[in-house]
Design a protein around this motif. Structure first.
Motif, PDB file in Angstrom:
ATOM      1  N   THR A   1      16.188   5.724   9.635  1.00  0.00           N
ATOM      2  CA  THR A   1      14.817   5.473   9.166  1.00  0.00           C
ATOM      3  C   THR A   1      14.830   5.113   7.688  1.00  0.00           C
ATOM      4  O   THR A   1      15.720   5.516   6.938  1.00  0.00           O
ATOM      5  N   ILE A   2      13.826   4.332   7.295  1.00  0.00           N
ATOM      6  CA  ILE A   2      13.563   4.035   5.889  1.00  0.00           C
ATOM      7  C   ILE A   2      12.085   4.324   5.648  1.00  0.00           C
ATOM      8  O   ILE A   2      11.229   3.884   6.422  1.00  0.00           O
ATOM      9  N   VAL A   3      11.819   5.068   4.586  1.00  0.00           N
ATOM     10  CA  VAL A   3      10.444   5.329   4.166  1.00  0.00           C
ATOM     11  C   VAL A   3      10.338   4.898   2.713  1.00  0.00           C
ATOM     12  O   VAL A   3      11.154   5.296   1.884  1.00  0.00           O
TER      13      VAL A   3
ATOM     14  N   GLU B   1       2.823   7.765  -2.272  1.00  0.00           N
ATOM     15  CA  GLU B   1       2.094   7.324  -1.076  1.00  0.00           C
ATOM     16  C   GLU B   1       3.010   6.421  -0.252  1.00  0.00           C
ATOM     17  O   GLU B   1       3.555   5.445  -0.767  1.00  0.00           O
ATOM     18  N   GLN B   2       3.159   6.736   1.025  1.00  0.00           N
ATOM     19  CA  GLN B   2       4.010   5.910   1.880  1.00  0.00           C
ATOM     20  C   GLN B   2       3.374   4.536   2.067  1.00  0.00           C
ATOM     21  O   GLN B   2       2.202   4.425   2.407  1.00  0.00           O
ATOM     22  N   PHE B   3       4.186   3.487   1.833  1.00  0.00           N
ATOM     23  CA  PHE B   3       3.660   2.131   1.994  1.00  0.00           C
ATOM     24  C   PHE B   3       4.415   1.305   3.023  1.00  0.00           C
ATOM     25  O   PHE B   3       3.891   0.314   3.528  1.00  0.00           O
ATOM     26  N   ILE B   4       5.657   1.690   3.371  1.00  0.00           N
ATOM     27  CA  ILE B   4       6.389   1.007   4.443  1.00  0.00           C
ATOM     28  C   ILE B   4       7.165   2.025   5.262  1.00  0.00           C
ATOM     29  O   ILE B   4       7.454   3.136   4.814  1.00  0.00           O
ATOM     30  N   TYR B   5       7.526   1.594   6.484  1.00  0.00           N
ATOM     31  CA  TYR B   5       8.304   2.443   7.385  1.00  0.00           C
ATOM     32  C   TYR B   5       9.152   1.546   8.284  1.00  0.00           C
ATOM     33  O   TYR B   5       8.706   0.483   8.725  1.00  0.00           O
ATOM     34  N   PHE B   6      10.379   1.997   8.551  1.00  0.00           N
ATOM     35  CA  PHE B   6      11.283   1.332   9.497  1.00  0.00           C
ATOM     36  C   PHE B   6      12.038   2.408  10.245  1.00  0.00           C
ATOM     37  O   PHE B   6      12.419   3.421   9.665  1.00  0.00           O
TER      38      PHE B   6
ATOM     39  N   VAL C   1       7.137  -1.858   9.023  1.00  0.00           N
ATOM     40  CA  VAL C   1       5.686  -1.947   9.158  1.00  0.00           C
ATOM     41  C   VAL C   1       5.006  -1.415   7.900  1.00  0.00           C
ATOM     42  O   VAL C   1       5.497  -0.483   7.265  1.00  0.00           O
ATOM     43  N   PRO C   2       3.865  -2.021   7.535  1.00  0.00           N
ATOM     44  CA  PRO C   2       3.103  -1.516   6.392  1.00  0.00           C
ATOM     45  C   PRO C   2       2.388  -0.226   6.773  1.00  0.00           C
ATOM     46  O   PRO C   2       1.949  -0.072   7.912  1.00  0.00           O
ATOM     47  N   LYS C   3       2.273   0.681   5.830  1.00  0.00           N
ATOM     48  CA  LYS C   3       1.588   1.944   6.075  1.00  0.00           C
ATOM     49  C   LYS C   3       0.329   2.093   5.237  1.00  0.00           C
ATOM     50  O   LYS C   3      -0.309   3.130   5.284  1.00  0.00           O
ATOM     51  N   THR C   4      -0.015   1.072   4.460  1.00  0.00           N
ATOM     52  CA  THR C   4      -1.247   1.093   3.676  1.00  0.00           C
ATOM     53  C   THR C   4      -1.982  -0.225   3.878  1.00  0.00           C
ATOM     54  O   THR C   4      -1.370  -1.258   4.192  1.00  0.00           O
ATOM     55  N   GLU C   5      -3.273  -0.179   3.701  1.00  0.00           N
ATOM     56  CA  GLU C   5      -4.089  -1.385   3.864  1.00  0.00           C
ATOM     57  C   GLU C   5      -3.750  -2.430   2.801  1.00  0.00           C
ATOM     58  O   GLU C   5      -3.700  -3.623   3.086  1.00  0.00           O
TER      59      GLU C   5
ATOM     60  N   GLN D   1      11.930  -8.345   5.476  1.00  0.00           N
ATOM     61  CA  GLN D   1      12.187  -6.917   5.264  1.00  0.00           C
ATOM     62  C   GLN D   1      12.815  -6.274   6.501  1.00  0.00           C
ATOM     63  O   GLN D   1      13.686  -5.412   6.396  1.00  0.00           O
ATOM     64  N   THR D   2      12.383  -6.707   7.685  1.00  0.00           N
ATOM     65  CA  THR D   2      12.956  -6.189   8.929  1.00  0.00           C
ATOM     66  C   THR D   2      14.424  -6.578   9.046  1.00  0.00           C
ATOM     67  O   THR D   2      15.269  -5.757   9.420  1.00  0.00           O
ATOM     68  N   GLN D   3      14.763  -7.823   8.694  1.00  0.00           N
ATOM     69  CA  GLN D   3      16.163  -8.256   8.738  1.00  0.00           C
ATOM     70  C   GLN D   3      17.021  -7.455   7.761  1.00  0.00           C
ATOM     71  O   GLN D   3      18.137  -7.040   8.101  1.00  0.00           O
ATOM     72  N   LEU D   4      16.501  -7.222   6.555  1.00  0.00           N
ATOM     73  CA  LEU D   4      17.235  -6.432   5.565  1.00  0.00           C
ATOM     74  C   LEU D   4      17.432  -4.991   6.051  1.00  0.00           C
ATOM     75  O   LEU D   4      18.516  -4.416   5.924  1.00  0.00           O
ATOM     76  N   ALA D   5      16.384  -4.406   6.603  1.00  0.00           N
ATOM     77  CA  ALA D   5      16.463  -3.024   7.089  1.00  0.00           C
ATOM     78  C   ALA D   5      17.446  -2.914   8.259  1.00  0.00           C
ATOM     79  O   ALA D   5      18.218  -1.951   8.341  1.00  0.00           O
TER      80      ALA D   5
END
Length: 92
Positions: A38-40, A46-51, A59-63, A77-81
């Motif tokens: 996982t990546i947070v 404040e959490q702003f992304i999650y993988f 995925v974004p975690k903030t509006e 970002q998904t490819q890097l993660a």
């Protein structure tokens, strides 16, 4: 006999203003009910992304992140993660 390895890595960046940026990478091995990787990402605590390795998607975690970045950003970002996940997996 089961073995479980847990690797936690935290990165903290601070700029001269009053903001902070932190990323937490978690990699586990063994037979447990938790994503292997996982990546947070946090801005000002404040959490702003999650993988995670189950969904294989950042995925974004903030509006404000949903509104600011387009599909190309999330694909990159998904490819890097996913690459980071593979590197952690190889190291474990």
């Amino acid at each position: 006999m089961r073995t479980v390895a847990l690797l936690l890595l935290g990165v903290r960046l601070v700029c001269p203003e009053t903001h902070s940026l932190k990323y937490f990478f978690t990699a586990v091995s063994g037979n447990i009910d938790f994503p292997e990787f996982t990546i947070v990402g946090l801005v000002d605590e404040e959490q702003f992304i999650y993988f995670d390795s189950n969904t294989m998607k950042v995925v974004p975690k903030t509006e404000w992140m949903r509104q600011k970045e387009g599909a190309d950003y999330w694909d990159t970002q998904t490819q890097l993660a996913a690459g980071t996940h593979q590197a952690f997996r190889d190291n474990i």
